[in-house]
Design a protein around this motif. Structure first.
Motif, PDB file in Angstrom:
ATOM      1  N   GLY A  37       0.810  -1.208   0.000  1.00  0.00           N
ATOM      2  CA  GLY A  37       0.000   0.000   0.000  1.00  0.00           C
ATOM      3  C   GLY A  37       0.845   1.260   0.000  1.00  0.00           C
ATOM      4  O   GLY A  37       0.544   2.223  -0.714  1.00  0.00           O
ATOM      5  N   TRP A  40       2.339   1.820  -3.425  1.00  0.00           N
ATOM      6  CA  TRP A  40       1.366   2.434  -4.337  1.00  0.00           C
ATOM      7  C   TRP A  40       1.236   3.921  -4.049  1.00  0.00           C
ATOM      8  O   TRP A  40       1.200   4.750  -4.958  1.00  0.00           O
ATOM      9  CB  TRP A  40       0.023   1.731  -4.206  1.00  0.00           C
ATOM     10  CG  TRP A  40      -1.056   2.365  -5.032  1.00  0.00           C
ATOM     11  CD1 TRP A  40      -2.003   3.264  -4.633  1.00  0.00           C
ATOM     12  CD2 TRP A  40      -1.288   2.149  -6.430  1.00  0.00           C
ATOM     13  NE1 TRP A  40      -2.808   3.626  -5.680  1.00  0.00           N
ATOM     14  CE2 TRP A  40      -2.390   2.947  -6.801  1.00  0.00           C
ATOM     15  CE3 TRP A  40      -0.667   1.354  -7.400  1.00  0.00           C
ATOM     16  CZ2 TRP A  40      -2.893   2.974  -8.101  1.00  0.00           C
ATOM     17  CZ3 TRP A  40      -1.171   1.388  -8.701  1.00  0.00           C
ATOM     18  CH2 TRP A  40      -2.263   2.185  -9.036  1.00  0.00           C
ATOM     19  N   TRP A  41       1.174   4.269  -2.784  1.00  0.00           N
ATOM     20  CA  TRP A  41       0.938   5.658  -2.390  1.00  0.00           C
ATOM     21  C   TRP A  41       2.085   6.574  -2.798  1.00  0.00           C
ATOM     22  O   TRP A  41       1.863   7.689  -3.271  1.00  0.00           O
ATOM     23  CB  TRP A  41       0.711   5.729  -0.883  1.00  0.00           C
ATOM     24  CG  TRP A  41       0.438   7.123  -0.383  1.00  0.00           C
ATOM     25  CD1 TRP A  41      -0.696   7.861  -0.542  1.00  0.00           C
ATOM     26  CD2 TRP A  41       1.360   7.941   0.353  1.00  0.00           C
ATOM     27  NE1 TRP A  41      -0.558   9.096   0.046  1.00  0.00           N
ATOM     28  CE2 TRP A  41       0.692   9.179   0.605  1.00  0.00           C
ATOM     29  CE3 TRP A  41       2.648   7.764   0.843  1.00  0.00           C
ATOM     30  CZ2 TRP A  41       1.296  10.226   1.310  1.00  0.00           C
ATOM     31  CZ3 TRP A  41       3.249   8.802   1.541  1.00  0.00           C
ATOM     32  CH2 TRP A  41       2.576  10.010   1.769  1.00  0.00           C
ATOM     33  N   ARG A  47       4.819   0.877  -9.279  1.00  0.00           N
ATOM     34  CA  ARG A  47       3.482   1.379  -9.608  1.00  0.00           C
ATOM     35  C   ARG A  47       3.387   1.754 -11.085  1.00  0.00           C
ATOM     36  O   ARG A  47       2.386   1.428 -11.751  1.00  0.00           O
ATOM     37  CB  ARG A  47       3.132   2.578  -8.736  1.00  0.00           C
ATOM     38  CG  ARG A  47       1.796   3.218  -9.125  1.00  0.00           C
ATOM     39  CD  ARG A  47       1.344   4.277  -8.151  1.00  0.00           C
ATOM     40  NE  ARG A  47       0.136   4.936  -8.646  1.00  0.00           N
ATOM     41  CZ  ARG A  47      -0.605   5.779  -7.932  1.00  0.00           C
ATOM     42  NH1 ARG A  47      -0.250   6.079  -6.681  1.00  0.00           N
ATOM     43  NH2 ARG A  47      -1.670   6.338  -8.456  1.00  0.00           N
ATOM     44  N   GLU A  51       0.730   0.045 -13.595  1.00  0.00           N
ATOM     45  CA  GLU A  51      -0.285   0.874 -14.258  1.00  0.00           C
ATOM     46  C   GLU A  51      -0.197   0.727 -15.776  1.00  0.00           C
ATOM     47  O   GLU A  51      -1.226   0.618 -16.456  1.00  0.00           O
ATOM     48  CB  GLU A  51      -0.101   2.337 -13.856  1.00  0.00           C
ATOM     49  CG  GLU A  51      -0.540   2.642 -12.432  1.00  0.00           C
ATOM     50  CD  GLU A  51      -0.398   4.118 -12.096  1.00  0.00           C
ATOM     51  OE1 GLU A  51      -1.358   4.679 -11.545  1.00  0.00           O
ATOM     52  OE2 GLU A  51       0.667   4.708 -12.387  1.00  0.00           O
ATOM     53  N   GLN A  67      -7.051   1.472 -11.739  1.00  0.00           N
ATOM     54  CA  GLN A  67      -6.342   1.988 -10.570  1.00  0.00           C
ATOM     55  C   GLN A  67      -6.577   1.085  -9.362  1.00  0.00           C
ATOM     56  O   GLN A  67      -5.646   0.772  -8.604  1.00  0.00           O
ATOM     57  CB  GLN A  67      -6.807   3.405 -10.258  1.00  0.00           C
ATOM     58  CG  GLN A  67      -6.329   4.454 -11.244  1.00  0.00           C
ATOM     59  CD  GLN A  67      -4.884   4.855 -11.008  1.00  0.00           C
ATOM     60  OE1 GLN A  67      -4.527   5.346  -9.951  1.00  0.00           O
ATOM     61  NE2 GLN A  67      -4.043   4.632 -12.008  1.00  0.00           N
ATOM     62  N   ARG A  68      -7.809   0.646  -9.177  1.00  0.00           N
ATOM     63  CA  ARG A  68      -8.121  -0.233  -8.044  1.00  0.00           C
ATOM     64  C   ARG A  68      -7.359  -1.547  -8.172  1.00  0.00           C
ATOM     65  O   ARG A  68      -6.762  -2.034  -7.194  1.00  0.00           O
ATOM     66  CB  ARG A  68      -9.631  -0.492  -7.987  1.00  0.00           C
ATOM     67  CG  ARG A  68     -10.042  -1.480  -6.886  1.00  0.00           C
ATOM     68  CD  ARG A  68     -11.536  -1.701  -6.867  1.00  0.00           C
ATOM     69  NE  ARG A  68     -12.050  -2.119  -8.167  1.00  0.00           N
ATOM     70  CZ  ARG A  68     -11.974  -3.361  -8.630  1.00  0.00           C
ATOM     71  NH1 ARG A  68     -11.374  -4.315  -7.903  1.00  0.00           N
ATOM     72  NH2 ARG A  68     -12.474  -3.670  -9.802  1.00  0.00           N
ATOM     73  N   ARG A  71      -3.617  -1.072  -7.431  1.00  0.00           N
ATOM     74  CA  ARG A  71      -3.312  -1.020  -6.000  1.00  0.00           C
ATOM     75  C   ARG A  71      -3.371  -2.419  -5.396  1.00  0.00           C
ATOM     76  O   ARG A  71      -2.509  -2.804  -4.600  1.00  0.00           O
ATOM     77  CB  ARG A  71      -4.276  -0.091  -5.272  1.00  0.00           C
ATOM     78  CG  ARG A  71      -3.915   0.078  -3.801  1.00  0.00           C
ATOM     79  CD  ARG A  71      -4.917   0.938  -3.055  1.00  0.00           C
ATOM     80  NE  ARG A  71      -4.483   1.128  -1.673  1.00  0.00           N
ATOM     81  CZ  ARG A  71      -4.607   0.217  -0.710  1.00  0.00           C
ATOM     82  NH1 ARG A  71      -5.171  -0.954  -0.980  1.00  0.00           N
ATOM     83  NH2 ARG A  71      -4.178   0.464   0.523  1.00  0.00           N
ATOM     84  N   GLU A  72      -4.382  -3.204  -5.770  1.00  0.00           N
ATOM     85  CA  GLU A  72      -4.489  -4.578  -5.269  1.00  0.00           C
ATOM     86  C   GLU A  72      -3.261  -5.382  -5.676  1.00  0.00           C
ATOM     87  O   GLU A  72      -2.747  -6.187  -4.890  1.00  0.00           O
ATOM     88  CB  GLU A  72      -5.752  -5.241  -5.811  1.00  0.00           C
ATOM     89  CG  GLU A  72      -7.054  -4.721  -5.223  1.00  0.00           C
ATOM     90  CD  GLU A  72      -8.255  -5.428  -5.816  1.00  0.00           C
ATOM     91  OE1 GLU A  72      -8.067  -6.479  -6.469  1.00  0.00           O
ATOM     92  OE2 GLU A  72      -9.381  -4.924  -5.641  1.00  0.00           O
ATOM     93  N   LEU A  74      -0.198  -4.305  -6.200  1.00  0.00           N
ATOM     94  CA  LEU A  74       0.967  -3.953  -5.385  1.00  0.00           C
ATOM     95  C   LEU A  74       0.830  -4.481  -3.962  1.00  0.00           C
ATOM     96  O   LEU A  74       1.827  -4.872  -3.338  1.00  0.00           O
ATOM     97  CB  LEU A  74       1.186  -2.435  -5.383  1.00  0.00           C
ATOM     98  CG  LEU A  74       2.307  -1.992  -6.343  1.00  0.00           C
ATOM     99  CD1 LEU A  74       1.884  -2.227  -7.794  1.00  0.00           C
ATOM    100  CD2 LEU A  74       2.684  -0.540  -6.131  1.00  0.00           C
ATOM    101  N   VAL A  75      -0.384  -4.519  -3.440  1.00  0.00           N
ATOM    102  CA  VAL A  75      -0.611  -5.120  -2.125  1.00  0.00           C
ATOM    103  C   VAL A  75      -0.236  -6.603  -2.156  1.00  0.00           C
ATOM    104  O   VAL A  75       0.437  -7.120  -1.245  1.00  0.00           O
ATOM    105  CB  VAL A  75      -2.074  -4.927  -1.683  1.00  0.00           C
ATOM    106  CG1 VAL A  75      -2.424  -5.856  -0.510  1.00  0.00           C
ATOM    107  CG2 VAL A  75      -2.326  -3.474  -1.290  1.00  0.00           C
TER     108      VAL A  75
END
Length: 298
Positions: A37, A40-41, A47, A51, A67-68, A71-72, A74-75
């Motif tokens: 997370g 991603w941030w 990232r 993307e 985008q969702r 993020r998932e 990268l988690v």
């Protein structure tokens, strides 16, 4: 091949993995999820690659959906890094106890019983290091690997992956000949089918509809030895509950003498696996050529 002994930094890292491996899997996954997370941030290379990859393969999705999923992804990448401690830092039987279910094992058993050799194609999906353990616990196994860029890491990788009897062969001439001999004798080999080949060692084939350089080694092994091919991966279950192992049949054509046909089938096999655990695929890997242009976001 006899690997050199580990350097002191590699020994320190291995000791750290052993200590972290005492933590419950749920805690490791939580830590890994937090790491993903944050990655991603703050943005950065991982990232950007994720993307870009998702923009290429998910043109039918909205920018918000991509985008969702990014993020998932990268988690899940963070979880993959953290769970390495649980796999490499424990005894194999402790790690294998985390496998809660095996789907498609009848395919694996039938391929072994056929006795004509078996190629297990294991994409960069879920916990592929645990798959090595599971296979080695059920049959003599050889795995193909590419030497890491940091040479000091190779002894650590060989030690960790050699906790069970596994013949580890480099992706070079002598190693490839070892695979041919193994399969010719009815043995089992494991290969990462979505490893981007070196220049001149692959052909372009569609991957989720996007041209990607694809290895020719696996199709050639299958075509020339007559070995069976199965796809397999280990799915990460929610909340650190363990893992589910999958075996899937290879698409028709994976052993075709026409390498374009065979590589297209190979990528379809990877796609079949990825669709079962989409966010757990290594979307941070540069699978596609840099010159491909991104579609316009809706």
């Amino acid at each position: 091949m006899n690997a050199p002994s580990m350097s002191w930094p590699a020994r320190l890292l291995y000791g750290s993995l052993w200590i972290a491996g005492r933590l419950p899997l749920s805690v490791l996954h939580a830590l890994g999820a937090a790491l993903g997370g944050v990655s991603w941030w703050i943005g950065g290379t991982a990232r950007r690659i994720a993307e870009r990859n998702l923009s290429l393969v998910l043109t039918q999705k909205s920018a918000e959906s991509r985008q969702r999923l990014g993020r998932e992804a990268l988690v899940e990448t963070g979880k993959a890094l953290a769970e390495t401690a649980k796999i490499w830092g424990n005894r194999p039987d402790t790690a294998l106890a985390l496998v809660r279910e095996v789907r498609g094992q009848a395919l694996f058993d039938a391929a072994l019983a056929a006795g004509r050799g078996l190629i297990v194609a294991a994409p960069h999906l879920g916990c592929w290091e645990l798959l090595n353990y599971w296979l080695a616990a059920h049959t003599p196994l050889a795995i193909l690997y590419r030497a890491p860029r940091l040479a000091a890491m190779e002894p650590l990788l060989r030690k960790a992956r050699g906790a069970l009897p596994v013949e580890q062969v480099r992706a070079e001439g002598a190693g490839v000949r070892t695979l041919y001999r193994r399969l010719g004798a009815g043995g089992v080999v494991g290969i990462l089918p979505d490893q981007r080949p070196r220049h001149g060692e692959g052909v372009p084939a569609p991957f989720f509809g996007v041209p990607a350089q694809t290895m020719v080694l696996l199709p050639r092994l299958a075509e020339r030895t007559g070995a069976s091919v199965l796809f397999s991966f280990v799915e990460r279950l929610p909340r650190g509950a363990g893992y589910r192992l999958h075996f899937l049949p290879a698409p028709a054509g994976v052993a075709d003498a026409d390498l374009e046909v065979a590589c297209a089938a190979l990528n379809r096999g990877v796609e079949d696996c990825v669709r079962l655990a989409f966010a757990q695929y290594q979307w941070t890997y540069k699978r596609f050529p840099a010159e491909l242009s991104l579609p316009t976001a809706p």
